[in-house]
Design a protein around this motif. Structure first.
Motif, short mmCIF file in Angstrom:
data_model
loop_
_atom_site.label_atom_id
_atom_site.label_comp_id
_atom_site.label_asym_id
_atom_site.label_seq_id
_atom_site.Cartn_x
_atom_site.Cartn_y
_atom_site.Cartn_z
N UNK A 1 -38.34 -93.31 28.13
CA UNK A 1 -38.08 -93.85 26.66
C UNK A 1 -36.27 -92.35 26.61
N UNK B 1 -40.58 -95.17 17.25
CA UNK B 1 -40.85 -96.04 16.72
C UNK B 1 -42.28 -96.59 17.86
N UNK B 2 -41.45 -96.92 19.16
CA UNK B 2 -42.76 -96.74 20.35
C UNK B 2 -43.39 -95.83 21.04
N UNK B 3 -43.29 -94.08 20.42
CA UNK B 3 -43.64 -93.40 21.70
C UNK B 3 -44.79 -93.97 20.28
N UNK B 4 -45.22 -93.61 18.92
CA UNK B 4 -46.17 -93.52 18.55
C UNK B 4 -46.79 -95.36 18.24
N UNK B 5 -46.66 -95.71 18.90
CA UNK B 5 -47.11 -96.72 19.03
C UNK B 5 -48.11 -96.73 20.37
N UNK B 6 -47.41 -95.48 21.51
CA UNK B 6 -48.29 -95.25 21.80
C UNK B 6 -49.03 -94.45 21.73
N UNK B 7 -48.24 -93.39 20.66
CA UNK B 7 -49.82 -92.29 20.59
C UNK B 7 -50.99 -92.70 20.26
N UNK B 8 -50.35 -93.56 19.28
CA UNK B 8 -51.60 -93.97 18.67
C UNK B 8 -53.01 -94.34 19.17
N UNK B 9 -53.18 -95.16 20.13
CA UNK B 9 -54.38 -95.39 20.73
C UNK B 9 -54.30 -93.80 21.78
N UNK C 1 -58.84 -100.27 20.42
CA UNK C 1 -58.40 -98.79 19.66
C UNK C 1 -58.27 -98.17 21.42
N UNK D 1 -39.99 -92.84 11.09
CA UNK D 1 -40.86 -92.34 11.82
C UNK D 1 -41.38 -90.96 11.01
N UNK E 1 -56.82 -96.04 24.25
CA UNK E 1 -56.76 -95.20 24.20
C UNK E 1 -57.24 -94.44 26.04
N UNK F 1 -45.26 -91.83 10.52
CA UNK F 1 -46.15 -92.43 10.74
C UNK F 1 -46.65 -90.88 11.59
N UNK G 1 -49.02 -103.72 17.72
CA UNK G 1 -47.88 -102.97 18.10
C UNK G 1 -47.10 -103.41 18.99
N UNK H 1 -50.27 -89.62 12.55
CA UNK H 1 -51.10 -89.56 13.72
C UNK H 1 -51.66 -87.91 14.26
N UNK I 1 -45.33 -103.58 15.05
CA UNK I 1 -44.67 -102.49 14.86
C UNK I 1 -43.56 -101.99 15.35
N UNK I 2 -43.71 -103.13 16.98
CA UNK I 2 -42.50 -102.76 17.82
C UNK I 2 -41.85 -103.66 17.89
N UNK J 1 -53.34 -97.80 11.72
CA UNK J 1 -51.87 -98.51 12.88
C UNK J 1 -51.55 -99.64 11.95
#
Lengths: 377, 101, 195, 723, 143
Positions: free
Chosen positions: C179, E83-91, C157, A170, C161, A173, C74, A177, C77-78, A129
């Protein structure tokens, strides 16, 4: 198995642990790693010119040092000597900040690169990450570089470069994932731990979805590093080498260095995620760590890691001189219309595979089926 | 030592600069930057309290959602800014006053 | 300010002053404060974006000191990888940095607080003093903190999660709808105008 | 055979299914769907045959029964029970009735395909026929009075629609309404009876009524002053009077002849009218307990004698048969009255068979005689004559049935009527009131009259020279056609006495080896109420396992020493038999004299009894009495009085009165509205204008100003709540 | 939620992040060090011509920040959403394996599926509306 590098060395040299000692070890480790990375970056330029020459039946650099190995040092020295020109109306502050951002972004990722079991600098629990997050700084550096040099072409190059990097981030990543999904944790240690030494235990052959993920990751990382078919931003022919046209001297050197080290880092991460990182086949490293010289195990793991990374690096270089450059709209449509959807469905595919096959790889399933059919004990 | 009140102070500074930007600046982008800062201040507070008082991860999650929503909001706001620029050829806020009585 | 804050906490158990935590805290706090100040003073919008970037990195560092590693990453990243780049794009697309960014004419109704650059500085200082007075007056900090236990850092993490997938599932799904809305809305707005 | 739901229900469901199919799709089908109706009733006949074989032939004892029940609805609240159970009740009587109804109906359906061929509403006829048969079968099968009443009404509707089949004829329309109305009077009484029973017993199932009687739960109860049992008995008998066209309500049956002949055969001869008698047979214990048997006997005899006399002077062939049906029904009711339970039921069965055959024969006669002028069929006997040569098969069937009905030995009529007359004689002799002897006397006279007018009809139609040449020539020679003649011949076959009595002469002396069993009388006996108390009901859907019966039911009672009553009974029967044979032959001889050898001149007799003759023509002025007096004077007057009351009293005071009050209220309300509400509305208007002015200035159009206001408001709020 | 300690594998406190800080600082130091050193060594004779933006030899024309096509912003927009989606998907992804082993795999799968599918719908919308293709030929729109 100690959990981080300074503790490993303290036990090795039987020293009592203290804060400043760990700091000292970390600093030495970091410094060595940065130098190694710069050397690898330089060697990469040499290797690239050598391989491309070889592919075009020329000889390539062989003047400086044996077989031209020291060519990169010569370039570095040349860069030092070059005059540092700043365009007139350029934004002084941003002009200097940009290459620094790129450099810092790349060096930060080095901290997490899983070179070997104990020698990796930081075993972050959010390893992958973190790499993804920090490497997005590079895109920012490129954009600011392009913007600050106050010329239409560099601005255009900067914007294209930035939009290319961020859009290819994207698919990369999302393919990462799917690996995280499979290994059940984001730290490099767990990912490598879930892969075995032999190829069939690597994630790339774990199931069809991870294989597709590897391909998407590889293409994405190529685009992210502005390499080969996607090197539009600093394409010589159109944009006069894009965002770093106005940069001369060391700033330009650092941009180039950042680029090559980024390729190295991306190949390293790719190797760890998909090709089993520093896992040595046949459990050689565990065997060696029991012998009086635990360091040997580390060396073997280092060997494994670097061979895999350089294999990928070789592939990157070869691709550069085989595939033609993509147009901008092709580049973008490839990313958004092909890679991202594939990566997304791939992610779902891995999840379904895990639920359905309970995290077994194809080989394990065949073996399990085989044992059922055969003995069925 | 590092304690809760120091974090409160820091988030207050963030909040204040954000507020100053939002109220004081006339360019849309500046206002949006200010907005980002305010949101970050709030998120920081959440995490600080989660660390020092509740020892539970709910604060982290809340901050996570703030970041996500801030990103979505920024995307839409910037799209509006660009469209505003295309219409009015300027980003000066005082032009944006069609809603006057 | 810093001294006051530190001296105030009482029951924190004895930990070496100079530990990595404090270094990290000081560095990131410093980075953030400097960038906030710079933000207030700069007129050039591109500089403002960079300072925003620096401030956000500072906040990420603060998150780290608060043992929120996932959150820090995060954030990077964001925000750093996404929002700031978007801002830069927006700045370029809305005519670069020649726009006038500070209010010229005096604010009709309220105090001259929002006038020229200098007033900004004065306003900033006044508010700082106001905060300290209010904090000490209302004993904002201490009342809640009864006990502070030095919690060892643990990676968050996995637990984050788990929390996300079980307790906050509804929010998790709702965010994707949000989103989607943002994506479609922004795409619609940003679609090139048909002349 | 196990009596599961799907072995009993098809008997009803087949004709019902045929009705549904024909009603909706019939007109599109091949031959208008008549084959469906015939097939359906034939299928029911097979099922009925199966049940008949199992109940009667397969050695079941006389108290064998199947009682399957399902709860139609259960609205009982707390301790107030309001639960109606419906279901099937099959015993030997039901089995025989089923067989008779389905058999006769099948043959009549067959015949009607011939008779109604070419009719405009051919399909519609079969629709009603199927519905009627399913209703009748359901009635026979049902185990409680309510479902009997339901199908009772359904049959009433079918008879109404079939009588009014030729609706274009105005007379047919009136006749159908008249039939419906008169039976309705009977039905009302029947319903009253049912309600009274339900009120006392709490259930209307026949078995429950019997057990209630056994336990004596009717004593001491009284309804409107009269003792409950008599009231109930009278009401139930009222239903029979209405349905079986007994003394006061017999006016509708002769007019019902306006319907097509097969319909008259099935409905107004065999089944529907028999339903009334069937009801009384079922409710016999109630009637006995109610003490109205004498009254029933009198009604029966009067109806029989009256109808017979009217039949003497009828010229229309179907009218003669109609009146003969009424008189025979009178016989059955008299049989019930005098306690001849078994003979009355036997007479019902035999009468159904030969009367149906008679009607069908009359139908085929009418069908073959055409009148060129009116293009209609000829029904008047004076225009017939000498048809014997033209229609041999019809003549043969007619002959058999006429012999049967007039009570000539060797035929079924003699077997059943003789037993009824024997029991009537015994009843007369034994009865405390001497004047009750009139019942058997009139009974014997009616038997003679019956023989006379039946043979009169026979001679007028088939013997002698054809009186209307044109009609006679046109009638074409009859060749044996399956649909026309086969039913007739088969029915006439069943008019032989041996079928029912198992002995040649029907007196039980000479036993025929093949049949050799006095099966009818031993099997269907008067229900003894006591053994009904502990009968158990089986749930409808689970199959019923009949108990094993050790005793064979055929123990022909040996000639044990005869008690005094049996001695008298035996003497009465022997006298009765002899007298009835003499009277029958006397009647036939007289008819022969009057119509064949012209020894006697009918005109002379008519002039002799002129006033009686005129009364007979007017059918004892019953119609006159009902139309003119009962309805004309009584009902109309009552109606007018009611109308007047409604118009003047009710409308003026109850409805119009409200108008004034409403007006008063309205005035008050409007005042309130004017003064107070309007004032409030104006006030709010001014307030809004005030706010409008002040707030407008706040909207400067600057976003940041709004933001400042927002922020100040928010922080103000936060501070306030903190302190 | 059990105490985070239980979940954490053996990592002894925040010093894990020390190398990151060190490397970042190292990066900055090296950059500015090299630039300053180079500044000392190399000649610096700024001249008007040298400092003009390089335009293959011609003189640069007009301001650099001319009006640009908005498609850059659209890519950025789609990037940030994913990007935000992957940030949330990681956890979420990191926990999926554990949930699967417990047996809640199906449920987790549905959650992730739903989350991703909604955004796929978003990108499908953009695709159908033509936001994704880089070169928007206005002429094709009119046809």
């Amino acid at each position: 198995m100690t959990d981080n590098m300074p503790q490993f060395f303290q036990e090795l040299f039987h020293l009592e642990t203290s804060d400043c000692l760990t700091f000292l070890f970390y600093f030495i480790g970091a410094f060595i790693l940065v130098n190694i990375a710069s050397v690898i970056g330089g060697l990469a330029t040499y290797a690239e010119r050598k391989i491309s020459a070889d592919m075009q039946l020329r000889i390539g650099p062989n003047r400086v040092g044996p077989y031209g190995l020291l060519q990169f040092l010569a370039d570095g020295a040349k860069m030092l000597m070059k005059e540092n020109i700043m365009p007139l109306m350029a934004d002084r502050f941003l002009f200097n900040i940009a290459p620094m951002l790129c450099l810092v972004g790349i060096f930060a990722t080095l901290a997490v690169l899983p070179i070997s079991g104990n020698l990796t600098l930081a075993h972050l629990d959010v390893g992958v990450f973190y790499v993804v997050a920090i490497s997005s700084l590079v895109g920012l550096g490129i954009f600011l570089g392009g913007y600050a040099s106050n010329s239409k072409w560099s601005l255009l190059g900067g914007m294209r470069g930035a939009s290319q990097i961020i859009s290819y981030e994207i698919p990369v990543v999302i393919s990462i994932l799917s690996i995280v999904l499979l290994s059940g944790g984001t730290s490099f240690k767990t990912i490598v731990h879930h892969q075995g030494g032999l190829p069939h235990e690597w994630f790339v052959l774990h199931n069809p979805f991870t294989f597709i993920a590897f391909i998407v990751y590889f293409i994405g990382s190529l685009a992210e590093a502005n390499r080969a078919p996607f090197d539009l931003p600093e394409a010589e022919s159109e944009l006069v080498s894009g965002y770093h046209t106005e940069y001369t001297g060391m700033k330009f050197a650092f941009f180039a260095l950042a680029e090559y080290v980024e390729v190295f880092v991306l190949c390293g991460v790719g190797a760890t995620l998909f090709l089993g990182g520093f896992n040595v086949p046949f459990g050689l490293d565990t065997f060696l760590s029991k012998t009086p010289f635990p360091l040997l195990a580390e060396v073997v793991q280092l060997g494994a890691f670097f061979t895999k990374t350089f294999a990928l690096y070789y592939l990157v270089i070869v691709i550069r001189w085989t595939l033609p450059r993509l147009r901008v709209d092709q580049l973008m449509s490839l990313c958004w219309k092909y890679l991202t959807p594939i990566a997304l469905f791939n992610l779902i595919g891995t999840a379904i595979w895990m639920v359905y096959f309970h995290d077994q790889s194809i080989v394990e399933i065949i073996k399990a089926a085989g044992s059922h059919a055969g003995g069925g004990h | 030592m590092v304690s809760l009140s120091s974090f409160l102070f820091l988030s207050f500074v963030l909040f204040l600069t954000g507020l100053m930007l939002v109220l004081g600046r006339k360019s849309i982008i500046f206002v949006l930057i200010g907005l980002e800062l305010i949101l970050n201040a709030a998120a920081l507070n959440f995490v600080a309290y989660s660390r020092f008082v509740t020892e539970k991860l709910d604060g982290h999650l809340f901050a996570l959602f703030i970041i996500v929503i801030a990103a979505a909001e920024a995307a839409v706001a910037l799209a509006l800014a660009i469209r505003f620029y295309q219409l009015k050829e300027t980003t000066h806020l005082d032009e944006l006053s069609e809603l006057k009585h | 300010m810093l001294v006051v804050a530190i001296e105030k906490e009482r029951t924190f158990e004895k930990v070496a002053i100079v530990s990595f935590l404090t270094i990290l805290f000081i560095l990131s706090a410093l980075l953030m404060l400097v960038s906030c100040l710079a933000l207030l003073l700069t007129k050039n919008i591109m500089h403002a974006c960079t300072f925003l970037l620096a401030a956000l990195l500072g906040v990420a560092g603060l998150y780290l000191t608060l043992h929120a590693d996932t959150l820090a990453v995060t954030q990077v990243l964001v925000y750093v990888g996404g929002v700031v780049i978007l801002m830069l794009f927006a700045v370029v697309l809305t005519g670069g940095q020649d726009q006038e960014s500070i209010t010229k004419e005096k604010f009709p109704h309220l105090a001259p607080l929002f006038g020229s650059k200098s007033t900004f500085l004065k306003a900033f200082l006044v508010s700082m003093i106001f905060f300290v007075a209010a904090a000490s007056l209302l004993r904002l900090g201490e009342k809640e903190i009864v006990h502070v236990v030095a919690v060892n850092y643990a990676p968050t993490i996995q637990s984050l999660g788990q929390l996300l997938m079980t307790d906050y599932l509804f929010a998790f799904e709702l965010v994707s709808v949000l989103l989607l809305g943002a994506l479609i809305g922004a795409a619609l707005i940003a679609r090139p105008m048909k002349k | 055979m196990d009596y599961s739901f799907w072995n009993i229900a098809p008997i009803i469901l087949f004709p019902l299914g045929a009705f549904v199919i024909n009603a909706f799709v019939g007109c599109k089908l091949y031959r208008k769907g008549d084959f469906i109706s015939v097939g359906a009733i034939f299928a029911s006949f097979l099922y009925a045959l199966r049940i008949f074989k199992d109940v009667i032939v397969d050695q079941h004892s006389k108290d064998f029964y199947v009682h399957k029940v399902f709860t139609w609805f259960d609205l009982s609240v707390g301790d107030f029970p309001f639960k109606i159970d419906m279901g099937f009740y099959i015993d030997s009587m039901t089995a025989t009735m089923l067989l008779m109804v389905t058999g006769v109906a099948t043959l009549i359906h067959l015949f009607s395909t011939f008779y109604m061929a070419g009719d405009a509403k051919y399909g519609k006829f079969f629709v009603f026929l199927s519905l009627f048969t399913s209703a009748m079968l359901a009635l026979v099968l049902s185990d409680n009075l309510l479902s009997i009443f339901i199908f009772w009404e359904l049959m009433g509707f079918c008879s109404y629609s079939l009588i009014g089949f030729y609706v274009e004829k105005e007379a047919a329309g009136n006749a159908s309404i008249k039939a419906f109305m008169t039976t309705r009077v009977g039905d009302v009484l029947f319903l009253l009876g049912i309600l009274a029973i339900y009120n006392i017993v709490g259930s209307i199932s026949i078995v429950d009524i019997y057990s209630a009687l056994a336990m004596g739960s009717f004593e001491g109860q009284s309804v409107i002053g009269v003792s409950a049992l008599t009231f109930i008995a009278v009401c139930l008998f009222g239903g029979t009077i209405g349905k079986s066209a007994q003394f006061p309500l017999q006016v509708w049956l002769p007019d019902a002849m306006m319907g097509p002949t097969p319909c008259s055969a099935l409905i107004h001869a065999a089944t529907m009218v028999a339903a009334g008698v069937y009801l009384s047979l079922r409710m016999y214990p109630v009637m006995v307990a109610g003490g109205i048997t004498d009254f029933i006997a009198l009604i029966g005899v009067i109806t029989a004698f009256g109808a017979a006399t009217i039949a003497l002077i009828q010229t229309d062939i179907k009218a003669v048969l109609a009146f003969s049906t009424i008189s025979q029904l009178g016989y059955m009711v008299m049989g019930i009255g005098v306690g001849a339970y078994n003979p009355s039921f036997m007479h019902l069965i035999t009468h159904a068979v030969f009367k149906a055959c008679l009607f069908l024969a009359a139908g085929s006669v009418i069908h073959s005689l055409h009148d060129h002028h009116t293009h209609g069929h000829v029904q008047e006997m004076p225009r017939m004559g000498g048809l014997r040569k033209k229609m041999p098969y019809t003549f043969l069937a007619m002959l058999c049935c006429t012999l049967a009905i007039s009570g000539v030995p060797l035929f079924s009529g003699f077997v059943s009527k003789d037993r009824i007359l024997g029991d009537a004689l015994y009843f007369g002799m034994v009865h405390p009131h001497k004047w009750m002897m009139i019942v058997p006397v009139l009974g014997f006279i009616t038997a003679g009259l019956t023989a006379f007018y039946m043979f009169r009809m026979l001679f007028l139609t088939f013997f002698g020279a054809p009186r209307d040449e044109e009609v006679y020539n046109h009638c074409h020679k009859e060749h044996f056609s399956f649909t026309q003649n086969f039913p007739l011949l088969l029915l006439s076959l069943f008019t032989l006495g041996v079928v029912y009595s198992g002995s040649l002469t029907g007196l039980g002396k000479i036993n025929i080896p093949v049949v050799g069993k006095e099966w009818f009388s031993t099997l269907i006996t008067m229900p003894k109420v006591e053994d009904f108390t502990q009968r158990e009901k089986v749930k409808m859907m689970d199959s019923h396992l009949p108990e094993k019966f050790e005793t064979s039911h055929y123990h022909v009672h040996e000639a044990s020493e005869m008690t005094h009553e049996e001695h008298v009974l035996h003497k009465a029967h022997s006298i009765g038999a002899i007298t009835s044979i003499i009277i029958a032959f006397l009647g036939i001889f007289f008819a022969y004299l009057m119509y064949i050898s012209k020894g006697l001149n009918p005109a002379k007799w008519e002039s002799a009894f002129s006033c009686w003759n005129k009364a007979l023509k007017e059918r004892y002025y019953f119609d006159h009495f009902y139309e003119k007096i009962l309805i004309g004077k009584g009902l109309h007057g009552f109606n007018n009085a009611l109308a007047w009351f409604d118009l003047n009293v009710y409308d003026r005071y109850v409805i119009d009165g409200w108008e004034i009050i409403a007006k008063k209220i309205y005035l008050g309300l409007s005042w309130f509205d004017m003064k107070i509400v309007d004032a409030i509305v104006d006030l709010s208007g001014t307030i809004i204008r005030f706010f409008n002015v002040t707030l407008r200035t706040m909207q400067t159009g600057r976003i940041q100003f709004y933001f400042v206001v927002l922020f100040l408001a928010l922080s103000g709020y936060m501070l306030l709540t903190r302190i | 939620m059990e105490n985070p300690q239980v979940l954490a594998d053996s990592s002894q406190g925040l010093s894990v992040f020390m190398p990151i800080l060190i490397l970042m600082v190292l990066g900055v130091v090296i950059f500015w060090g090299a630039v300053l050193v180079a500044g000392l060594i190399r000649p610096s004779k700024p001249s008007k011509l040298k400092q003009t933006a390089y335009e293959c030899g011609e003189l640069p024309v007009g301001q650099a920040w001319s009006h640009f096509n908005i498609r850059f912003y659209v890519t950025g927009l789609i990037f940030i959403i994913f990007d935000v989606e992957s940030a949330l998907m990681f956890p979420a992804a990191s926990v999926f394996k554990k949930l699967n082993s417990i047996g809640l795999g199906g449920l987790a799968l549905i959650e992730i599926l739903l989350f991703v599918m909604i955004l796929v719908a978003g990108i499908a919308y953009c695709w159908s509306k033509g936001d994704l293709d880089w070169v928007k030929s206005l002429s094709s729109k009119e046809k």
